[in-house]
Design a protein around this motif. Structure first.
Motif, PDB file in Angstrom:
ATOM      1  N   ASP A 180       0.713  -3.658  -2.879  1.00 46.84           N
ATOM      2  CA  ASP A 180       0.557  -3.061  -4.205  1.00 46.84           C
ATOM      3  C   ASP A 180      -0.843  -3.279  -4.777  1.00 46.84           C
ATOM      4  O   ASP A 180      -1.371  -2.407  -5.467  1.00 46.84           O
ATOM      5  CB  ASP A 180       1.591  -3.651  -5.175  1.00 46.84           C
ATOM      6  N   ARG A 207      -0.550  -6.304 -10.654  1.00 45.54           N
ATOM      7  CA  ARG A 207      -0.239  -5.829  -9.300  1.00 45.54           C
ATOM      8  C   ARG A 207      -1.090  -4.638  -8.892  1.00 45.54           C
ATOM      9  O   ARG A 207      -2.095  -4.776  -8.231  1.00 45.54           O
ATOM     10  CB  ARG A 207       1.259  -5.458  -9.190  1.00 45.54           C
ATOM     11  N   CYS A 208      -0.707  -3.453  -9.295  1.00 44.07           N
ATOM     12  CA  CYS A 208      -1.326  -2.229  -8.791  1.00 44.07           C
ATOM     13  C   CYS A 208      -2.707  -2.021  -9.409  1.00 44.07           C
ATOM     14  O   CYS A 208      -2.977  -2.472 -10.523  1.00 44.07           O
ATOM     15  CB  CYS A 208      -0.433  -1.034  -9.092  1.00 44.07           C
ATOM     16  N   LYS A 241       0.861   2.900  -9.577  1.00 46.10           N
ATOM     17  CA  LYS A 241       0.813   3.316  -8.180  1.00 46.10           C
ATOM     18  C   LYS A 241       1.959   4.290  -7.934  1.00 46.10           C
ATOM     19  O   LYS A 241       3.070   4.102  -8.443  1.00 46.10           O
ATOM     20  CB  LYS A 241       0.935   2.094  -7.261  1.00 46.10           C
ATOM     21  N   LYS A 272       5.185   3.013  -9.773  1.00 45.52           N
ATOM     22  CA  LYS A 272       5.175   1.617 -10.207  1.00 45.52           C
ATOM     23  C   LYS A 272       4.145   1.445 -11.320  1.00 45.52           C
ATOM     24  O   LYS A 272       3.042   1.984 -11.231  1.00 45.52           O
ATOM     25  CB  LYS A 272       4.846   0.680  -9.040  1.00 45.52           C
TER      26      LYS A 272
END
Length: 839
Positions: A123, A396-397, A402, A413
């Motif tokens: 990710d 995260r992304c 994402k 996401k």
């Protein structure tokens, strides 16, 4: 003979070096300048540590062994592609691949197992495909640079993931090999979304009944095992046939979309992670694709071949045939026939020589063995420790979002708090493989104040399903509906353990409400209310109208109460409100096939009649199972009827309360959908605006209080104002009082100070005179030491007397000046100046 050992064919290697120069050029050539310039633009001008910019003597020695290993490998296996041994790092310095790994155990609990680590890497980083995709890369950046750059190829992904897995205790290795096109290009359009797989598995697990330890074994089914096997075989064949046909349809559609079959099958280079069994309770070996974070069996057909593997301690070359992919590859790294190692490894078992060859081992003395072990020790990693901030773990992304496209599905996401409604994930399911018409949308939420966890929108059934976490008001777990208007089709499921009434579910339609209960003290398990159909009425403006529906029938079911006889324990009671009938059905006896039933036909104006005017024989109709049973007395029947009337009123009120609760719930949900309020933890100092404002207010108050104290300490009138009770307004009388008190206090302090100095002066003079008298009386008997001590005392006493005399004289000179200065200060004080102007 091991590839690393020196041979007599060095001359042959030199002759063959020119032939293999093209293959070796891929390993030792520098990357393109554009790529390094792009790196500078992406992560800025960084000052790299010394270990990034140069090699230690041990690393240089390791590079020499790697070069020798490469030359022998090219000579012995000219048809195989070059190995990735010593690529260039971000500072254009050759580094051995094993030293690029940096095993790290992070402090974040979210990155302690392999699933979370793989998901984070997939990710957090952006895929940068290999160019060309048929060759190993010429450079390999450190994990720290990859994290800062937040972009990399499959080797960068695997390098970072392997470092995290080794740090958490897994036996992990980077694998350089070949894979299918979809895996190399991160094409998951032919893969089923993992969330859909998890949903299917969860449903299957829920279908299984709970196993009771002391349950009675069921009656054995008298069925033929042969027929059951044949039926299962037939179903398996039908399922396989359906899957084959579906696969053909999908392949045909894929060919129509993407073109013909892959002509580069087996040529695309890919890097992934191998986790061997043994450590961290891993039962069997498996692969991890760093691009997706998914795990696969080592026999999976997506992986077409392996060239080499490595970890932070050693490097191995695969000597097994990969004609059929990785199905037949054995990962016994201690077997030198199947895996050619670069350095001697004590962790893996080696091939033991037979006893007849012991003389070969006797020729090697202990000093040579120690020297051999010392030389073949892997240098430590040149990479700095991997540090991942908590903010990156949460985000995260890249940029917090994402999108992944799967077979007939799209997965989106998002980072927490990125969307105003708190959505962190969205899954869109499509009907066709071209993804033109969607059939279902599932959204996941986090940090919602209304405890909303998931929303499912089914386009086929036109239904919306809302899932809530524990802690929701009214203990609602699930809400299934088509319209947000009241008195429409909807289903509400509750957590019965958190409700006082034990409500499990409530199903509402325009004409009825059905409720189910559990663990109630009155043993109620079911209630159904049927309403009459709505008639359209003209609403008059300004007139308050109750929108309650007319109740026609109420049906209630009760569980068995073992404390009562079965013929007295009601199993079902039906209230026919419109016809004024009440039907009772009691529980069946264990030895009976029917149950006792009673019907109460209520006469009109029952409550207005006297007890003597009521004929119970005309009101009650009873069906007795036992013909020999004594008939129930009229008094008991009358009391039962009156209790049923009270129960009917209570049941109608419960139905009204249910309607009101549903309306309140819908009203709250409408407000919550409009507000989209999120919950922010008090420990989240970056997002919690209330905590920030409270902190600023506290700092402001502390500063004001500190300034107020400083002013009070410097204000000479503060103690005198305190004596007067801090007057809000200073009058002429108050000003005169303050002036007199302040001057009197100053005068007294000066007098006290003069008295203290005078008393000390007199004390010192008396003590000196007493000492002199003692000397006159005893000077005949004194020694030289006593005389010296006496003289020293007299000198110190005279010095103190002189100092006190000077201080007293100075005080007498400065005291009037201080008094006049204070008087002038009082006269010029802005608080007292106007009041003392004419004084």
């Amino acid at each position: 003979m091991h590839l690393l050992e020196e041979s007599d064919e060095d001359d042959v290697f030199r002759d063959e070096d020119d032939k293999a120069s093209k293959k070796a050029k891929m390993i030792i050539s520098a990357p393109k300048v554009d790529q390094l310039e792009l790196l500078k633009l992406e992560i800025g001008t960084l000052v790299y540590p010394k270990s990034y910019q140069e090699n230690t003597p041990k690393e240089d020695k390791m590079l020499q062994y790697a070069e020798n290993f490469r030359r022998q490998y090219i000579y012995l296996y000219p048809d195989r592609k070059p190995l990735l041994l010593n690529p260039l790092n971000e500072c254009r310095v050759e580094k051995f691949v094993s030293t690029t790994l940096r095993p790290t155990l992070l402090k974040h609990g979210e990155l302690y197992n392999w699933k979370d680590c793989a998901q984070f890497v997939s990710d957090f980083l952006i895929v940068d495909p290999l160019d060309p995709i048929t060759d190993v890369p010429a450079c390999l950046f450190s994990p720290t640079t990859v994290l800062k750059r937040q972009k990399g190829n499959c080797f960068d992904f695997s390098n970072l993931l392997c470092s995290l897995l080794i740090g958490t205790g897994y036996d992990a290795y980077c694998v350089s090999g070949y894979a299918v096109k979809e895996m190399c290009l991160v094409d998951e359009t032919r893969e089923i979304c993992p969330l859909l797989k998890e949903t299917g598995q969860t449903n299957k697990e829920q279908e299984k009944p709970p196993v009771k330890k002391y349950a009675v074994k069921p009656v054995r089914e008298l069925k033929s095992k042969f027929e059951m096997k044949q039926e299962a075989k037939r179903l398996a064949e039908e399922k396989a046939e359906e899957e084959r046909k579906q696969k053909e349809v999908d392949d045909l559609a894929d060919v129509n979309i993407n073109g013909t079959n892959d002509v580069m099958l087996g040529l695309r280079v890919h890097c992934w992670v191998l986790v061997l069994s043994g450590k961290r309770e891993v039962p069997e070996n498996f692969f991890i694709d760093p691009f997706t974070g998914n795990s696969y069996e080592t026999t999976n057909e997506r992986f077409l071949g392996i060239e080499s593997i490595w970890n932070h301690r050693n490097y191995w070359v695969n000597m097994q045939d990969c004609k059929f992919g990785c199905k037949d590859v054995v990962f016994d790294l201690g077997d030198p026939v199947k895996w050619e190692y670069m350095l001697p490894d004590s962790d893996h078992s080696q091939v033991v020589l037979p006893d007849t060859y012991d003389y070969l081992m006797d020729e090697v003395d202990d000093d040579d063995e120690k020297e051999l072990e010392r030389i073949f020790d892997m240098p430590p990693s040149w990479v700095q420790p991997i540090v991942i901030p908590a903010k990156d773990i949460e985000t995260r992304c890249p940029k917090g979002e994402k999108i992944i496209q799967y077979k007939k599905a799209n997965l989106e996401k998002y980072a927490p708090y990125l969307n105003i409604d708190g959505m962190v994930k969205r899954l869109i399911e499509y009907e066709d493989i071209e993804c033109t018409s969607f059939v279902k949308v599932t959204e996941w939420y986090a940090n919602r104040k209304d405890m909303l966890e998931k929303i499912e929108r089914n386009m086929r059934t036109r239904t919306i399903t809302e899932h809530f976490k524990n802690g929701r008001y009214m203990a609602v777990k699930k809400h299934i509906y088509r319209s947000s208007e009241p008195e429409t089709d909807r289903t509400l499921k509750y957590n019965s353990r958190l409700r006082v009434d034990g409500l499990v579910s409530r199903v509402e339609t325009p004409t009825e409400i059905t409720e189910k209960f559990n663990d109630r003290p009155d043993f109620l398990i079911y209630r159904q209310a049927i309403f009459s159909k709505r008639t359209r009425k003209v609403r008059l403006p300004g007139v308050l109208q109750l929108n309650y529906r007319t109740i026609l029938k109420i049906t209630e079911h009760f569980a068995r109460n073992r404390k009562k006889p079965a013929h007295e324990d009601v199993a079902e009671q039906v209230f026919l409100i419109n016809t004024e009938h009440i039907h009772l059905t009691y529980h069946r006896e264990d030895d009976r096939i029917t149950a006792v039933k009673r019907e109460f036909i209520l006469p009109p104006n029952l409550l207005q009649k006297d007890d003597q005017d009521i004929n119970m024989e005309q009101i009650v109709v009873t069906f007795e199972v036992d013909p020999l049973a004594k008939p129930c007395k009229n008094v008991v029947l009358y009391q039962t009827m009156m209790e049923l009337l009270k129960t009917q009123t209570a049941s109608m009120q419960s139905v009204r309360d249910s309607e009101h609760e549903v309306r309140e719930f819908l009203k709250d949900r409408a407000a919550e959908r409009k507000a989209n309020e999120l919950v922010i933890s008090v420990y989240d100092t970056e997002r919690n605006d209330k905590a920030k404002e409270h902190r600023r207010e506290q700092i402001r108050l502390e500063q004001e209080q500190r300034m107020r104290r400083a002013e009070e300490e410097l204000d000479y009138l503060a103690p005198f104002l305190a004596r007067l009770g801090q007057p809000k307004r200073i009058t002429k009388k108050v000003a005169m009082t303050l002036r007199n008190d302040c001057l009197t206090d100053m005068k007294q302090r000066l007098i006290n100070k003069a008295n203290i100095i005078q008393s000390r002066f007199e004390k010192e003079a008396v003590e000196l005179q007493t000492k002199q008298q003692w000397y006159q009386q005893n000077q005949i008997f004194m020694t030289k030491e006593d005389e010296q001590a006496y003289l020293a005392y007299c000198s110190e006493a005279m010095f103190r007397i002189h100092i006190l005399e000077m201080r007293l004289n100075k005080h007498k000179e400065t005291a009037p000046i201080k008094y006049l200065d204070l008087e002038e200060k009082i006269r010029k004080d802005p608080r007292l100046a106007k009041k003392l102007k004419n004084c």
